[in-house]
Scaffold this active site. Structure first.
Site, PDB file in Angstrom:
ATOM      1  N   TYR A   1      -5.241   7.951  -9.917  1.00  0.00           N
ATOM      2  CA  TYR A   1      -5.568   7.203  -8.700  1.00  0.00           C
ATOM      3  C   TYR A   1      -6.637   7.957  -7.899  1.00  0.00           C
ATOM      4  CZ  TYR A   1      -1.604   3.842  -8.743  1.00  0.00           C
ATOM      5  OH  TYR A   1      -0.723   2.833  -9.011  1.00  0.00           O
TER       6      TYR A   1
ATOM      7  N   GLU B   1       7.099   4.933  -6.967  1.00  0.00           N
ATOM      8  CA  GLU B   1       7.002   6.376  -6.736  1.00  0.00           C
ATOM      9  C   GLU B   1       7.923   6.777  -5.592  1.00  0.00           C
ATOM     10  OE1 GLU B   1       3.003   7.658  -6.015  1.00  0.00           O
ATOM     11  OE2 GLU B   1       3.557   9.764  -6.035  1.00  0.00           O
TER      12      GLU B   1
HETATM   13  C1  LIG Z   1       0.812  18.349  -5.726  1.00  0.00           C
HETATM   14  C2  LIG Z   1      -0.014  17.109  -5.740  1.00  0.00           C
HETATM   15  C3  LIG Z   1       0.033  16.275  -6.834  1.00  0.00           C
HETATM   16  C4  LIG Z   1      -0.749  15.118  -6.859  1.00  0.00           C
HETATM   17  N1  LIG Z   1      -0.721  14.339  -7.995  1.00  0.00           N
HETATM   18  C5  LIG Z   1      -1.521  13.257  -8.063  1.00  0.00           C
HETATM   19  C6  LIG Z   1      -1.582  12.479  -9.257  1.00  0.00           C
HETATM   20  O1  LIG Z   1      -0.891  12.760 -10.244  1.00  0.00           O
HETATM   21  N2  LIG Z   1      -2.422  11.443  -9.305  1.00  0.00           N
HETATM   22  C7  LIG Z   1      -3.194  11.080  -8.248  1.00  0.00           C
HETATM   23  O2  LIG Z   1      -3.918  10.098  -8.349  1.00  0.00           O
HETATM   24  N3  LIG Z   1      -3.185  11.804  -7.094  1.00  0.00           N
HETATM   25  C8  LIG Z   1      -2.364  12.879  -6.995  1.00  0.00           C
HETATM   26  N4  LIG Z   1      -2.347  13.637  -5.838  1.00  0.00           N
HETATM   27  C9  LIG Z   1      -3.256  13.285  -4.759  1.00  0.00           C
HETATM   28  C10 LIG Z   1      -2.600  12.729  -3.511  1.00  0.00           C
HETATM   29  O3  LIG Z   1      -2.196  11.418  -3.695  1.00  0.00           O
HETATM   30  C11 LIG Z   1      -3.622  12.885  -2.385  1.00  0.00           C
HETATM   31  O4  LIG Z   1      -3.813  14.259  -2.147  1.00  0.00           O
HETATM   32  C12 LIG Z   1      -3.192  12.196  -1.107  1.00  0.00           C
HETATM   33  O5  LIG Z   1      -3.196  10.816  -1.258  1.00  0.00           O
HETATM   34  C13 LIG Z   1      -4.118  12.582   0.073  1.00  0.00           C
HETATM   35  O6  LIG Z   1      -5.439  12.340  -0.268  1.00  0.00           O
HETATM   36  P1  LIG Z   1      -6.572  13.474  -0.105  1.00  0.00           P
HETATM   37  O7  LIG Z   1      -6.068  14.720  -0.712  1.00  0.00           O
HETATM   38  O8  LIG Z   1      -7.842  12.902  -0.603  1.00  0.00           O
HETATM   39  O9  LIG Z   1      -6.665  13.740   1.441  1.00  0.00           O
HETATM   40  P2  LIG Z   1      -7.425  12.832   2.508  1.00  0.00           P
HETATM   41  O10 LIG Z   1      -7.071  11.391   2.280  1.00  0.00           O
HETATM   42  O11 LIG Z   1      -8.863  13.200   2.531  1.00  0.00           O
HETATM   43  O12 LIG Z   1      -6.742  13.293   3.853  1.00  0.00           O
HETATM   44  C14 LIG Z   1      -7.105  14.514   4.510  1.00  0.00           C
HETATM   45  C15 LIG Z   1      -6.302  14.601   5.805  1.00  0.00           C
HETATM   46  O13 LIG Z   1      -6.652  13.492   6.656  1.00  0.00           O
HETATM   47  C16 LIG Z   1      -5.478  12.758   6.996  1.00  0.00           C
HETATM   48  N5  LIG Z   1      -5.799  11.315   7.044  1.00  0.00           N
HETATM   49  C17 LIG Z   1      -6.468  10.598   6.104  1.00  0.00           C
HETATM   50  N6  LIG Z   1      -6.546   9.316   6.482  1.00  0.00           N
HETATM   51  C18 LIG Z   1      -5.911   9.203   7.683  1.00  0.00           C
HETATM   52  C19 LIG Z   1      -5.650   8.116   8.570  1.00  0.00           C
HETATM   53  N7  LIG Z   1      -6.046   6.876   8.293  1.00  0.00           N
HETATM   54  N8  LIG Z   1      -4.960   8.389   9.705  1.00  0.00           N
HETATM   55  C20 LIG Z   1      -4.524   9.657  10.004  1.00  0.00           C
HETATM   56  N9  LIG Z   1      -4.756  10.725   9.187  1.00  0.00           N
HETATM   57  C21 LIG Z   1      -5.428  10.492   8.042  1.00  0.00           C
HETATM   58  C22 LIG Z   1      -4.483  13.029   5.879  1.00  0.00           C
HETATM   59  O14 LIG Z   1      -3.155  12.849   6.284  1.00  0.00           O
HETATM   60  C23 LIG Z   1      -4.793  14.497   5.561  1.00  0.00           C
HETATM   61  O15 LIG Z   1      -4.136  15.327   6.465  1.00  0.00           O
HETATM   62  C24 LIG Z   1      -1.575  14.791  -5.768  1.00  0.00           C
HETATM   63  C25 LIG Z   1      -1.615  15.634  -4.652  1.00  0.00           C
HETATM   64  C26 LIG Z   1      -0.854  16.777  -4.627  1.00  0.00           C
HETATM   65  C27 LIG Z   1      -0.936  17.663  -3.424  1.00  0.00           C
END
Ligand SMILES: Cc1cc2nc3c(=O)[nH]c(=O)nc-3n(C[C@H](O)[C@H](O)[C@H](O)COP(=O)(O)OP(=O)(O)OC[C@H]3O[C@@H](n4cnc5c(N)ncnc54)[C@H](O)[C@@H]3O)c2cc1C
Length: 395
Positions: A133, A249
């Site tokens: 994703y 999930e």
């Molecule tokens: C251990 C681990 C395993 C994972 N495994 C998978 C996997 O198998 N497959 C997969 O596809 N993904 C996976 N992920 C990814 C995970 O789904 C994303 O890290 C998560 O959705 C957050 O996205 P980002 O890291 O891009 O952070 P961002 O979306 O860039 O967010 C950065 C910060 O901004 C805040 N933020 C963002 N938008 C808003 C809003 N609208 N309002 C308020 N605050 C906001 C967030 O809360 C965060 O604090 C994994 C992540 C981790 C840590």
């Protein structure tokens, strides 16, 4: 809600216990229940073997309907199985994403041919799956996915980058959200593709985590191919399918974590009693609070699961995710405070992290994956409290 086992539940619990007592032996018992979140690389080959033992005895995919090889187990039975599983210190499961996410998605949205092809190897633990994703610019904002899939003859050709892909390096297949309608925006024009990982167009680069292991990866698709039939749901309507997977999930997570938390807190209390830190009134207070909050978590989980026989829908799922993610992060901090200065010391060669250290570090990620705390608060704010929605389309 009556929390006691009914006679049928007691019989089911006894059956689960008998199976586990007769099989969690030798190399499986030696793992000591390890291999869970943040520890996925531990004993991988043995855990893969264990997956086959479970499958041969019909203890994988309990919640799937019997026609697809499951047991059609009720939510109560699944809770019982998880409780007994955790109690027995059976090895951490390997095939979680296939069993918990893709399987239910295929059962709801897949064609008969897709179910026939993909469900049996998930049930038997012979094909492992990962979730494609997130991308560098599409995490919380998943609708911003840029990876493309273009139809060439009988195949889809996929190009783009995924990130944080858990277990990609151990997986045979990936369910990938990609853009199949060129020029489309946001959630329109996305499709949900099933893509084999072992091919020249797929490059997997491990990412080193705080825990010094690499459970997740960057995945680069450079002209990767999959058969034209490997789209789940309608072409261009993958958003609906992707969201359904996310709801599975959250439901699965609710079930899985509870008892491992109980075990973890018990261990922390035992250490505090041994090293005398339990005499510290502030730490005692925090231990008691952790215990009380964990009890509340259990009752809330049971409440949100009662009457549900499928994915746990928001907002309950969001409340639970926000609660357990934050609770477990605090527990990691508490564990290190119980250890005191020793928390910063690695024991001896090969200088592996202790369970407390690993849990402290890995729990930082639990308020991010599966929807970060901020995103869960947005869902609760908008859908439970009726607060105004956050502005859309603001750069
Ligand atoms: C251990 C681990 C395993 C994972 N495994 C998978 C996997 O198998 N497959 C997969 O596809 N993904 C996976 N992920 C990814 C995970 O789904 C994303 O890290 C998560 O959705 C957050 O996205 P980002 O890291 O891009 O952070 P961002 O979306 O860039 O967010 C950065 C910060 O901004 C805040 N933020 C963002 N938008 C808003 C809003 N609208 N309002 C308020 N605050 C906001 C967030 O809360 C965060 O604090 C994994 C992540 C981790 C840590």
């Amino acid at each position: 809600m009556d929390l006691r086992d009914r006679p049928a539940d007691t019989a089911f619990r006894a059956e689960v216990r008998r199976f586990l007592a007769a099989n969690v032996l030798g190399e499986f018992a030696a793992l000591g229940g390890r291999g869970g979140s943040g520890d996925e690389t531990f004993g991988f080959e043995t855990r893969l073997k264990w997956e086959r033992v479970l499958a041969d005895a019909g203890w994988t995919c309990l919640g799937w309907p019997a026609e697809y090889g499951g047991r059609g187990a009720s939510m109560t039975e699944q809770v019982i199985f998880n409780e007994e599983y955790s109690r027995s210190l059976a090895p951490g499961r390997v095939s979680i994403l296939g069993e918990g996410l893709l399987g239910p998605t295929l059962i709801h949205f897949g064609t008969e041919a897709q179910k026939e092809r993909f469900l049996p190897p998930i049930r038997e633990g012979t094909e492992l799956w990962c979730q494609g994703y997130s991308e560098p610019d599409a995490g919380s904002d998943l609708a911003n996915v840029k990876t493309t899939a273009v139809r060439h003859g009988d195949e889809w050709v996929i190009t783009g980058q995924k990130v944080w892909t858990s277990l990609a390096h151990q997986s045979d297949w990936c369910f990938v959200v990609c853009r199949t309608d060129p020029g489309s925006k946001r959630h329109r024009g996305l499709s949900y593709l099933l893509v084999p990982m072992d091919q020249p167009g797929v490059e997997i680069r491990p990412i080193m985590q705080l825990t010094r292991t690499s459970e997740f990866n960057e995945v680069f698709f450079d002209g990767a191919r999959t058969h034209g039939d490997n789209v789940v749901g309608e072409v261009g309507d993958g958003w609906k399918v992707a969201l359904a997977t996310l709801s599975f999930e959250r439901g699965v997570a609710l079930l899985g974590y509870q008892l491992s938390f109980v075990r973890e807190l018990d261990r922390i209390i035992a250490v505090a009693q041994q090293n005398g830190r339990s005499a510290d009134p502030v730490l005692r207070q925090r231990l008691a609070r952790a215990h009380a909050e964990l009890t509340i978590m259990r009752y809330n989980t049971l409440r949100s699961l009662s009457g549900v026989d499928g994915p746990v829908a928001p907002p309950e799922a969001s409340i639970a995710k926000l609660y357990w993610g934050s609770w477990h992060r605090r527990l990691g901090e508490l564990a290190l405070d119980v250890l005191g200065p020793f928390a910063t010391v690695m024991e001896a060669e090969p200088y592996e992290l202790s369970q407390f250290q690993r849990s402290f570090l890995f729990s930082r990620s639990e308020t991010i994956y599966g929807g970060s705390n901020q995103i869960q608060r947005n869902i609760i704010g908008e859908r439970v409290l009726g607060l105004p929605p956050e502005p859309k389309g603001v750069a």
